[in-house]
Design a protein around this motif. Structure first.
Motif, PDB file in Angstrom:
ATOM      1  N   UNK A 196     -20.568 -34.467 -31.108  1.00 53.53           N
ATOM      2  CA  UNK A 196     -21.920 -35.027 -31.028  1.00 53.53           C
ATOM      3  C   UNK A 196     -22.763 -34.208 -30.049  1.00 53.53           C
ATOM      4  N   UNK A 197     -22.157 -33.845 -28.932  1.00 51.95           N
ATOM      5  CA  UNK A 197     -22.865 -33.024 -27.945  1.00 51.95           C
ATOM      6  C   UNK A 197     -23.246 -31.673 -28.555  1.00 51.95           C
ATOM      7  N   UNK A 198     -22.304 -31.079 -29.292  1.00 55.18           N
ATOM      8  CA  UNK A 198     -22.545 -29.790 -29.920  1.00 55.18           C
ATOM      9  C   UNK A 198     -23.708 -29.863 -30.904  1.00 55.18           C
ATOM     10  N   UNK A 199     -23.776 -30.965 -31.651  1.00 57.49           N
ATOM     11  CA  UNK A 199     -24.865 -31.127 -32.618  1.00 57.49           C
ATOM     12  C   UNK A 199     -26.205 -31.304 -31.913  1.00 57.49           C
ATOM     13  N   UNK A 200     -26.210 -32.071 -30.825  1.00 59.82           N
ATOM     14  CA  UNK A 200     -27.433 -32.240 -30.031  1.00 59.82           C
ATOM     15  C   UNK A 200     -27.888 -30.893 -29.481  1.00 59.82           C
ATOM     16  N   UNK A 201     -26.922 -30.126 -28.991  1.00 56.67           N
ATOM     17  CA  UNK A 201     -27.216 -28.801 -28.439  1.00 56.67           C
ATOM     18  C   UNK A 201     -27.870 -27.906 -29.491  1.00 56.67           C
ATOM     19  N   UNK A 202     -27.259 -27.849 -30.678  1.00 63.53           N
ATOM     20  CA  UNK A 202     -27.784 -26.999 -31.747  1.00 63.53           C
ATOM     21  C   UNK A 202     -29.168 -27.468 -32.199  1.00 63.53           C
ATOM     22  N   UNK A 203     -29.367 -28.769 -32.212  1.00 62.66           N
ATOM     23  CA  UNK A 203     -30.608 -29.339 -32.727  1.00 62.66           C
ATOM     24  C   UNK A 203     -31.773 -29.162 -31.755  1.00 62.66           C
ATOM     25  N   UNK A 204     -31.484 -29.215 -30.477  1.00 67.31           N
ATOM     26  CA  UNK A 204     -32.574 -29.255 -29.494  1.00 67.31           C
ATOM     27  C   UNK A 204     -32.704 -28.023 -28.606  1.00 67.31           C
ATOM     28  N   UNK A 205     -31.745 -27.088 -28.686  1.00 67.91           N
ATOM     29  CA  UNK A 205     -31.787 -25.956 -27.761  1.00 67.91           C
ATOM     30  C   UNK A 205     -33.060 -25.145 -27.902  1.00 67.91           C
ATOM     31  N   UNK A 206     -33.408 -24.725 -29.107  1.00 70.02           N
ATOM     32  CA  UNK A 206     -34.569 -23.862 -29.293  1.00 70.02           C
ATOM     33  C   UNK A 206     -35.896 -24.535 -28.908  1.00 70.02           C
ATOM     34  N   UNK A 207     -36.136 -25.787 -29.313  1.00 74.20           N
ATOM     35  CA  UNK A 207     -37.375 -26.442 -28.865  1.00 74.20           C
ATOM     36  C   UNK A 207     -37.464 -26.538 -27.339  1.00 74.20           C
ATOM     37  N   UNK A 208     -36.335 -26.825 -26.695  1.00 78.42           N
ATOM     38  CA  UNK A 208     -36.335 -26.936 -25.235  1.00 78.42           C
ATOM     39  C   UNK A 208     -36.562 -25.570 -24.587  1.00 78.42           C
ATOM     40  N   UNK A 209     -35.970 -24.534 -25.165  1.00 78.26           N
ATOM     41  CA  UNK A 209     -36.149 -23.180 -24.651  1.00 78.26           C
ATOM     42  C   UNK A 209     -37.620 -22.782 -24.705  1.00 78.26           C
TER      43      UNK A 209
END
Length: 198
Positions: free
Chosen positions: A23-36
């Protein structure tokens, strides 16, 4: 793992609270670029933006069981990025103010004769940097520096090997030197002699 792609953020957060790495991995993949992209607009530096986002996700994982969302996960994460960046700006302001004061002292032709004052100013900044060390490392370092315990005594106190004690102290000093170099540059050597004179 692929099934997690169909989960909404709320479902992923519920799974994350129970320590679900997928679940953490999916959150990471989903939100990393917008947060960056959010971070880089604020800090204007790619490496700094990457570090900010990594810190936010590290905190998300380490505190996952205590997460309480009053809004969307996206809003929560963007707020974390914003707050982290603001803290960086505050630290930079502290650094700039300190260096401005130091430059003013040097311009007046003052020498470092008032050792007590210099120790007090330096101590405040160093104590803050020490507080940022990893907990185990900080505890070892403080037992050595504040309580003046030997490596053997620290080893017995924390139930770790003397070799681990030596390594933790070495790493702590290495981290502090690197961080303080950016703050004090030329005067770093003198300050370390005054403050870390073991």
């Amino acid at each position: 793992m692929d099934s997690y792609r169909s989960y909404g953020d709320a479902e992923l957060v519920d799974l994350l609270k129970s320590g679900d790495e997928a679940a953490f991995s999916q959150i990471y993949k989903r939100h990393w670029h917008p947060l960056y992209h959010h971070a880089i607009k604020m800090v204007k530096d790619e490496d700094e933006a990457t570090d900010v986002v990594q810190e936010v996700f590290t905190a998300l994982w380490s505190k996952s069981e205590h997460i309480k969302l009053n809004s969307s996960l996206s809003y929560y994460l963007h707020s974390c990025v914003r707050n982290y960046v603001l803290n960086l700006f505050n630290r930079e302001k502290i650094r700039t103010n300190y260096l401005d004061n130091l430059q003013h002292t040097l311009n007046k032709g003052s020498s470092f004769t008032d050792e007590t004052l210099m120790r007090k100013e330096l101590s405040t900044i160093i104590e803050y940097q020490i507080s940022l060390l990893p907990e185990k490392m900080r505890k070892v370092f403080e037992l050595s520096r504040n309580s003046h315990l030997s490596h053997k005594e620290i080893s017995m106190e924390l139930a770790i090997s003397e070799e681990t004690v030596k390594k933790q102290i070495y790493n702590a000093l290495k981290i502090l030197r690197l961080k303080l170099t950016s703050l004090f540059s030329v005067v770093l050597t003198l300050f370390f002699y005054l403050f870390f004179h073991f």
